[in-house]
Design a protein around this motif. Structure first.
Motif, mmCIF file in Angstrom:
data_model
loop_
_atom_site.group_PDB
_atom_site.id
_atom_site.type_symbol
_atom_site.label_atom_id
_atom_site.label_comp_id
_atom_site.label_asym_id
_atom_site.label_seq_id
_atom_site.Cartn_x
_atom_site.Cartn_y
_atom_site.Cartn_z
ATOM 1 N N CYS A 1 -10.442 0.530 -7.475
ATOM 2 C CA CYS A 1 -10.389 -0.114 -6.442
ATOM 3 C C CYS A 1 -11.403 0.521 -5.479
ATOM 4 O O CYS A 1 -12.059 -0.097 -4.842
ATOM 5 N N TRP B 1 -0.851 -3.268 -6.874
ATOM 6 C CA TRP B 1 0.401 -3.163 -6.396
ATOM 7 C C TRP B 1 1.465 -4.219 -6.744
ATOM 8 O O TRP B 1 2.791 -3.774 -7.040
ATOM 9 N N LEU B 2 1.225 -5.588 -6.621
ATOM 10 C CA LEU B 2 1.976 -6.445 -7.169
ATOM 11 C C LEU B 2 2.420 -6.481 -8.696
ATOM 12 O O LEU B 2 3.590 -6.671 -8.780
ATOM 13 N N SER C 1 -12.031 -4.986 -3.338
ATOM 14 C CA SER C 1 -11.523 -3.738 -3.462
ATOM 15 C C SER C 1 -10.017 -3.932 -3.063
ATOM 16 O O SER C 1 -8.920 -3.545 -3.283
ATOM 17 N N LEU C 2 -9.880 -4.553 -1.799
ATOM 18 C CA LEU C 2 -8.573 -4.814 -1.277
ATOM 19 C C LEU C 2 -7.785 -5.622 -2.114
ATOM 20 O O LEU C 2 -6.463 -5.698 -2.216
ATOM 21 N N LEU C 3 -8.443 -6.671 -2.451
ATOM 22 C CA LEU C 3 -7.824 -7.888 -3.212
ATOM 23 C C LEU C 3 -7.341 -7.041 -4.562
ATOM 24 O O LEU C 3 -6.270 -7.178 -5.159
ATOM 25 N N SER C 4 -8.180 -5.945 -5.063
ATOM 26 C CA SER C 4 -7.880 -5.487 -6.285
ATOM 27 C C SER C 4 -6.692 -4.350 -6.189
ATOM 28 O O SER C 4 -5.565 -4.548 -7.035
ATOM 29 N N PHE C 5 -6.895 -4.086 -4.952
ATOM 30 C CA PHE C 5 -5.407 -3.020 -4.697
ATOM 31 C C PHE C 5 -4.239 -3.677 -4.716
ATOM 32 O O PHE C 5 -3.274 -3.269 -5.215
ATOM 33 N N LEU C 6 -4.348 -4.907 -3.816
ATOM 34 C CA LEU C 6 -3.146 -5.622 -3.798
ATOM 35 C C LEU C 6 -2.658 -6.275 -5.035
ATOM 36 O O LEU C 6 -1.489 -6.211 -5.390
ATOM 37 N N ALA C 7 -3.553 -6.740 -5.857
ATOM 38 C CA ALA C 7 -2.981 -7.000 -7.133
ATOM 39 C C ALA C 7 -2.376 -5.932 -8.096
ATOM 40 O O ALA C 7 -1.435 -6.146 -8.714
ATOM 41 N N ILE D 1 -5.999 2.833 -9.143
ATOM 42 C CA ILE D 1 -6.418 2.549 -7.873
ATOM 43 C C ILE D 1 -7.873 3.275 -7.613
ATOM 44 O O ILE D 1 -8.829 3.001 -6.760
#
Length: 158
Positions: A54, A36-37, A28-34, A51
């Motif tokens: 995520c 956002w990037l 979930s956190l990696l998906s959110f970071l991706a 979101i």
């Protein structure tokens, strides 16, 4: 009746469930970071409408961590007992949930919020689960033998 499930197997199943839960939260956190990037890279915030996806990735892990203490209490308060089960026709898969009917029950189901396919196959093959509980609220710790899996279920009335 079969082999009794001991503390070592319970601990192994809980450890495996903890790792799986951490994996869901990390995904979930990696998906959110991706997301956002990508939104920064393309200069648009429309990507962020994803979101909720995520959050959906995190739900199984968060459910485990919020229910772990209750599950431990059930395991400490009730002995594990083997129970013959079968999937309820027409309700075997409702989303990620599974509905099981226990042998000898007349009007109750066992509802499990998460049940991976590997565990579903084992239950179909063996027709057995190990159960600790239920408590006064109908909560039940459910464990499989052979495939490390433990979750918190609920006894519901049809």
């Amino acid at each position: 009746m079969g082999v009794v499930v001991g503390e070592e197997w319970t601990r192994r199943c809980l450890t495996r469930a903890d790792r799986r839960a951490v994996g869901f939260v990390a995904l979930s956190l990696l998906s959110f970071l991706a997301l956002w990037l990508v939104s920064v890279w393309i200069g648009s915030r429309w990507v962020l409408v994803l979101i909720p996806l995520c959050v959906e990735f995190a739900v199984p892990g968060l459910r485990h961590f919020f229910s772990r203490r209750v599950m431990r209490r059930l395991v400490d308060a009730f002995p594990w007992h083997q129970q013959a089960v079968s999937f309820v026709p027409g309700r075997a898969r409702v989303g990620r949930q599974a509905y099981l009917e226990t042998a000898g029950s007349d009007r109750t189901f066992l509802r499990l919020p998460e049940m991976p396919e590997r565990v579903r196959e084992q239950v179909r093959r063996t027709g057995r689960l190990w159960i600790a509980g239920p408590d006064e609220r109908g909560r039940t710790a459910v464990l499989t033998r052979g495939t490390p899996f433990v979750t918190l279920g609920r006894v519901v009335i049809r």
